[in-house]
Enzyme design. Structure first.
Site, PDB file in Angstrom:
ATOM      1  N   ASP A 162     -10.188   8.464 -10.051  1.00 54.65           N
ATOM      2  CA  ASP A 162     -10.724   7.290 -10.748  1.00 54.65           C
ATOM      3  C   ASP A 162     -12.247   7.325 -10.778  1.00 54.65           C
ATOM      4  OD1 ASP A 162     -11.363   4.776 -11.752  1.00 54.65           O
ATOM      5  OD2 ASP A 162      -9.880   3.726 -10.549  1.00 54.65           O
ATOM      6  N   SER A 173      -6.832  -3.100 -12.809  1.00 49.61           N
ATOM      7  CA  SER A 173      -8.238  -2.708 -12.768  1.00 49.61           C
ATOM      8  C   SER A 173      -9.087  -3.709 -11.978  1.00 49.61           C
ATOM      9  CB  SER A 173      -8.747  -2.531 -14.203  1.00 49.61           C
ATOM     10  OG  SER A 173     -10.006  -1.926 -14.230  1.00 49.61           O
ATOM     11  N   HIS A 215      -8.381   6.541 -13.748  1.00 48.98           N
ATOM     12  CA  HIS A 215      -8.248   5.112 -13.526  1.00 48.98           C
ATOM     13  C   HIS A 215      -6.819   4.600 -13.686  1.00 48.98           C
ATOM     14  CE1 HIS A 215      -9.621   1.073 -13.057  1.00 48.98           C
ATOM     15  NE2 HIS A 215      -9.343   0.711 -14.285  1.00 48.98           N
TER      16      HIS A 215
END
Length: 420
Positions: free
Chosen positions: A355, A258, A383
Site C-alpha cells: 500500500d 481506506s 491499497h
C-alpha cells in the site's frame, strides 16, 4: 516506521514517480481506463463510453498537475446534464429501469468531476448535483435506497444537526425477525453516493446496510479538525440504531474503506459494546501522519495530490505544511491512547502489503497495542489488497453475522453493466 532499521515497508518505492501523475492522459491510460470499462471504483454505476468525450477534451487541453479544479470539473458538466436529461425523459415515459440507470450514470460523471474532494466552487456544485441524481436513481430501483437524516443529538453547537445516511432494510426485517446491520464507513474520496454499490448485494443476503461519510468528507456533520468529533458522531448514530426494531442489536458490524479504516479502528475501541465486529480495510492509525510519509505520497499510488486532499479532509484547508507538522500528535491513535484501551470490539485489519496510500506499518503498530486483533495482509498488493481482500472480508462478515452466502455471487453485483 515499523520495518527493521526504522524504515517503511515500502521504503524502496517511495521515491518512484507513478506515471499517472505526469498528465491526465497518463492517469486515464495507466490507471483509470480499465476500471471505467469494468464499472468499478471509482466508476461505480457508469460506463466508459460516458467518459469518452470528457477524456478527449481533457487530453486535448493537456490537463496535468497541479489541476485547475474548476476548469477540470466544468469539463464534465455537459455530459452529466445530457445523461440527466435522458433519465428525466425516460421517467416521464414510465421507463423506470432506464431512468434509474441514467440517473446513476449521471451521478458517476458528477462524481469524477468533484473527485478527489470538492475543494473548488465547480467541484462543490458537482457534489450537489451528483447527490440529487444518485438518490433519484437508487430510489427508482425495485428495492429503493432511502436517505435518512439521523439526529446528531450529541453534537457540539458548531457541528451539523443531522447525519445523512443511505439506508436499505430487507423486507424480511421485523421485530420478530430482526436482521444484521452492516455500517459502511466511506473513504477519502468515495462517499455514500458511491459506496451504495454494496447495498443491493447485502440486501439479497438478508443484511441491512447503512452508508455514511467520515468527518471532513461529503456531508458529515462532525468537525473535521476535532479528534473527538467521531466519538460524538457515532454515539448519535448508535442511539438511532438502537431504536430500530428490525435490527438485531447483537449483530451490528462496521466495514470501513481506506481512510474510513482510521475511524473504524477508533470506533471499535470507543463503542465496543455496540458492535459484533469491525473490519478496517486499507486504513491507518499512526504512521499515516508521518511527515516523511506525507512528503512522498503525492507522487505515489493515489491518482491525485493525496497529502493535499488529506490536509483538506482533516480541516487544514490548503495549509499542507501545518498539517504535516501537527497531524501525528493530534490524530494518531497511538498518541491519544485509543489503541491501548483495554476493551476493543472484534477487529479485523486488512490491507495490501505494498500500500502506497496508507502504510502497512500502521497495522503492525495496531497489532502491538491493546487488546488482541485479527489481521489479513495480502502479499504484493497495493491499497486495500483488492480484489482478494474483498473475498476475505465478505466471508468474515458471513461468519460474524451467522449467515450463509456466496462471496463470488455477491461480488458479481458490484461491476456496473449498462443495459440502455
Amino acid at each position: 516506521m515499523a520495518a527493521p532499521g526504522g524504515k517503511f515497508f515500502i521504503e524502496k518505492n517511495m521515491k518512484i514517480l507513478a506515471p499517472h501523475h505526469e498528465s491526465f492522459k497518463q492517469l486515464w491510460e495507466t490507471k483509470w481506463k480499465k476500471p471505467a470499462e469494468m464499472g468499478v471504483y471509482p466508476f461505480m454505476f457508469s460506463t466508459d463510453s460516458d467518459f469518452a468525450p470528457i477524456v478527449s477534451e481533457l487530453v486535448a487541453k493537456d490537463f496535468k498537475e497541479p489541476y485547475d479544479w474548476d476548469a477540470y470539473a466544468s469539463t464534465f458538466f455537459p455530459q452529466a446534464k445530457n445523461l440527466t436529461s435522458i433519465a428525466k425523459e425516460a421517467e416521464k415515459k414510465g421507463e423506470i429501469e432506464k431512468a434509474s440507470e441514467y440517473y446513476l450514470r449521471a451521478s458517476a460523471v458528477y462524481r469524477i468531476a468533484r473527485f478527489p474532494a470538492p475543494r473548488s466552487e465547480q467541484q462543490r456544485l458537482a457534489w450537489k448535483l451528483g447527490k440529487a441524481v444518485c438518490i433519484k436513481g437508487l430510489g427508482l430501483r425495485p428495492h429503493p435506497v432511502q436517505e435518512i437524516q439521523i439526529p446528531h443529538t450529541h453534537r457540539l453547537p458548531s457541528e451539523g444537526t443531522t447525519i445523512p445516511v443511505y439506508y436499505l432494510l430487507p423486507s424480511t426485517a421485523s421485530t420478530s425477525t430482526p436482521v444484521p446491520l452492516l455500517i459502511l464507513f466511506t473513504g477519502l474520496d468515495g462517499y455514500r453516493t458511491e459506496l451504495a454499490v454494496w447495498m443491493e448485494g447485502w440486501r439479497q443476503n438478508g443484511v441491512a446496510v447503512m452508508v455514511l461519510e467520515i468527518p471532513g468528507t461529503g456531508d458529515c456533520p462532525a468537525s473535521a479538525s476535532d479528534p473527538t468529533s467521531p466519538d460524538r458522531l457515532y454515539t448519535s448514530l448508535f442511539d438511532w440504531i438502537g431504536q430500530q426494531e428490525g435490527i438485531d442489536q447483537k449483530r451490528v458490524g462496521i466495514w470501513a474503506f481506506s481512510t474510513g479504516g482510521y475511524y473504524a479502528i477508533r470506533a471499535a475501541h470507543t463503542h465496543a459494546d455496540k458492535l459484533a465486529g469491525v473490519a478496517a480495510q486499507g486504513g491507518g492509525c499512526h504512521h499515516m501522519f508521518d511527515k516523511e510519509w506525507l512528503d512522498h505520497v503525492n507522487h505515489l499510488e493515489y491518482p491525485f495530490d493525496l497529502a493535499d486532499t488529506l490536509a483538506y479532509k482533516w480541516g487544514y484547508g490548503s495549509d499542507i505544511e501545518l498539517f504535516k507538522q501537527e497531524a501525528k500528535a493530534k490524530f494518531s491513535l497511538v498518541a491519544d491512547g485509543t489503541l491501548d484501551k483495554p476493551k476493543c470490539a472484534r477487529l479485523l485489519l486488512v490491507n495490501g502489503t505494498e500500500d502506497e496510500i496508507f502504510p502497512i506499518d500502521d497495522y503492525y503498530v495496531a497489532l502491538q497495542h491493546g487488546a488482541p486483533k485479527e489481521a489479513r495482509f495480502v502479499k504484493a498488493c497495493k491499497h486495500m489488497g483488492e480484489p482478494e481482500a474483498f473475498f476475505v472480508l465478505l466471508n468474515w462478515f458471513y461468519d460474524l453475522f451467522g449467515i450463509k452466502a456466496n462471496a463470488g455471487k455477491q461480488m458479481s453485483t458490484i461491476p456496473f453493466r449498462a443495459k440502455y
